[in-house]
Design a protein around this motif. Sequence first.
Motif, short mmCIF file in Angstrom:
data_model
loop_
_atom_site.label_atom_id
_atom_site.label_comp_id
_atom_site.label_asym_id
_atom_site.label_seq_id
_atom_site.Cartn_x
_atom_site.Cartn_y
_atom_site.Cartn_z
N VAL A 204 0.86 -1.18 0.00
CA VAL A 204 0.00 0.00 0.00
C VAL A 204 0.90 1.23 0.00
CG1 VAL A 204 -1.77 1.29 1.23
CG2 VAL A 204 -1.85 -1.21 1.20
N TYR A 205 0.71 2.10 -0.99
CA TYR A 205 1.52 3.32 -1.08
C TYR A 205 0.83 4.42 -0.28
CZ TYR A 205 3.77 7.47 -2.98
OH TYR A 205 4.43 8.66 -3.12
N GLN A 206 1.56 4.98 0.69
CA GLN A 206 1.00 6.04 1.51
C GLN A 206 1.93 7.26 1.44
OE1 GLN A 206 0.53 5.10 5.62
NE2 GLN A 206 -0.35 7.07 6.17
N PRO A 207 1.60 8.27 0.64
CA PRO A 207 2.46 9.46 0.53
C PRO A 207 2.46 10.25 1.83
CG PRO A 207 0.37 9.82 -0.57
CD PRO A 207 0.40 8.37 -0.18
N ILE A 208 3.63 10.80 2.16
CA ILE A 208 3.77 11.64 3.34
C ILE A 208 4.05 13.05 2.88
CG2 ILE A 208 5.09 12.03 5.46
CD1 ILE A 208 5.72 9.07 5.51
#
Length: 216
Positions: A204-208
């Motif tokens: 799961v890609y979670q941008p910060i």
Amino acid sequence: MAVFVYFALAMIFVRRQSRMDPVTGLPNSNYLATLRRVSPETTIVTCEIRQLKLVRSDFGEEGASELTRLFANKLRKQLAAGDELIQVSQSEFLMFLQPREDKALDSIAHQFVEVTTFDWRKANSILHISAVFGFDPPCEQQIAEWSVRHQRAHRALAQAHLEDQPFYINGEELRRRIAEDGQIHAGLIQFFNQEAGPLSLHLVYQPIVSAVNRQF
């Protein structure tokens, strides 16, 4: 006839001695092996001295025996009529507690923890002694093999060790956690062995994003 009586009494004495711990005078693991049934109304308690290995390494077997004898006496004083105390090993004890209508099991557990937590003076040293307990409460249904409940008490003891708690009481919550942990462990093994199983992994890609010094 006198010789026969003598040998019979000698055999009874030897058999009795083989079932008693020589240090504490308590029934031992040989006695425990003869048990076939424990009442469902009985609470089964396993207990372990945490620091006994340290005591043995610092003060030898004599020091370990002295602590074991002291610890056993503290447990004895907490027993009520009909209760039973068994020494399974030098550091481990087993108790059968009869129903106490005036006390909840949680209160009883705290009481045992309190009396088995103390400072022990040996030579020029002071050691903090404590214990860990596992409780299997009375059960409603009849269990043919009391060893099943003994195993549950041991599992509660292990959970207390895992969570670094002084005691743990077996119940629905613990059984649910054991089942869930078992399913997850088995699923992970199947997954990493590339076997069909209930678990799957995905990324799961979670941008910060930082909002510092941003104007909206």
